[in-house]
Design a protein around this motif. Structure first.
Motif, PDB file in Angstrom:
ATOM      1  N   TYR A  10       0.845  -1.196   0.000  1.00  0.00           N
ATOM      2  CA  TYR A  10       0.000   0.000   0.000  1.00  0.00           C
ATOM      3  C   TYR A  10       0.877   1.241   0.000  1.00  0.00           C
ATOM      4  O   TYR A  10       1.988   1.223   0.492  1.00  0.00           O
ATOM      5  N   ASN A  13      -2.163   8.019  -0.736  1.00  0.00           N
ATOM      6  CA  ASN A  13      -3.032   8.496  -1.810  1.00  0.00           C
ATOM      7  C   ASN A  13      -4.042   9.453  -1.190  1.00  0.00           C
ATOM      8  O   ASN A  13      -4.924   9.033  -0.441  1.00  0.00           O
ATOM      9  N   GLU A  17      -7.749   8.819   1.120  1.00  0.00           N
ATOM     10  CA  GLU A  17      -7.983   9.276   2.492  1.00  0.00           C
ATOM     11  C   GLU A  17      -9.326   9.982   2.609  1.00  0.00           C
ATOM     12  O   GLU A  17     -10.071   9.774   3.566  1.00  0.00           O
ATOM     13  N   PHE A  65      -5.276   2.777  -2.259  1.00  0.00           N
ATOM     14  CA  PHE A  65      -3.949   2.726  -1.623  1.00  0.00           C
ATOM     15  C   PHE A  65      -3.067   1.625  -2.210  1.00  0.00           C
ATOM     16  O   PHE A  65      -1.859   1.628  -2.025  1.00  0.00           O
TER      17      PHE A  65
END
Length: 178
Positions: A10, A13, A17, A65
């Motif tokens: 991951y 990004n 979020e 992510f």
């Protein structure tokens, strides 16, 4: 499955979020509405919409992510499982809102049954998703034949829900009921 929980798969990004934050806010709204009156079918239906949207948005948030395509498919299927139940939940809310739930209960059960079939097929076959494509913001799915059939179901049930709202508005006898 261990790859799913490996943080190395991951990356940051900003889009993801915001989506995750929105999913939590929607979940909390649904819980709040349900706790206001647990016996109300309208409150239950609204809370189910919120839960489905939470599953959908949280799945797409986590999917954004991801750095590896295989993990993206897991999150997409998780997210789409929530989407499978959005049209049935919206229809349930529509008939509850306009006080037609007792009359249309069989249709609500039918809609949830169809949604369940789509969710099972999504999770157990590859006919719903034919792959993923990488965009500048992350991976996104490519629908297969069942994905297109689901979109038809989604649109038809949303149209039926809008009709139920319209029908309820036309049927309302007082200005307050409208």
């Amino acid at each position: 499955m261990s790859e799913l929980f490996n943080l190395a798969n991951y990356g940051p990004n900003a889009h993801a979020e915001r989506v995750l934050l929105s999913s939590v806010a929607i979940l909390l709204l649904g819980i709040y509405v349900l706790l206001q009156n647990r016996k109300s079918t309208g409150n239950l239906a609204f809370s189910l919409i919120c839960f489905c949207m939470f599953v959908w948005l949280s799945g797409f948030g986590f999917m954004s992510f991801v750095k590896k395509e295989a993990i993206t498919l897991y999150w997409f299927k998780y997210a789409e499982a929530g989407v499978c139940f959005i049209p049935a939940s919206v229809y349930f809310f529509a008939v509850s809102f306009v006080s037609l739930f007792k009359e249309k209960r069989h249709w609500v059960v039918f809609c949830y049954s169809v949604s369940t079939v789509f969710a099972v097929l999504l999770l157990s076959t590859d006919y719903f998703v034919s792959g993923v494509h990488k965009y500048y913001w992350g991976y996104y799915d490519l629908f297969g034949p069942l994905g297109h059939a689901f979109m038809v179901y989604f649109v038809l049930l949303m149209m039926a829900s809008i009709y139920r709202f319209y029908y309820g508005l036309r049927r309302a006898r007082t200005e307050h009921a409208r």
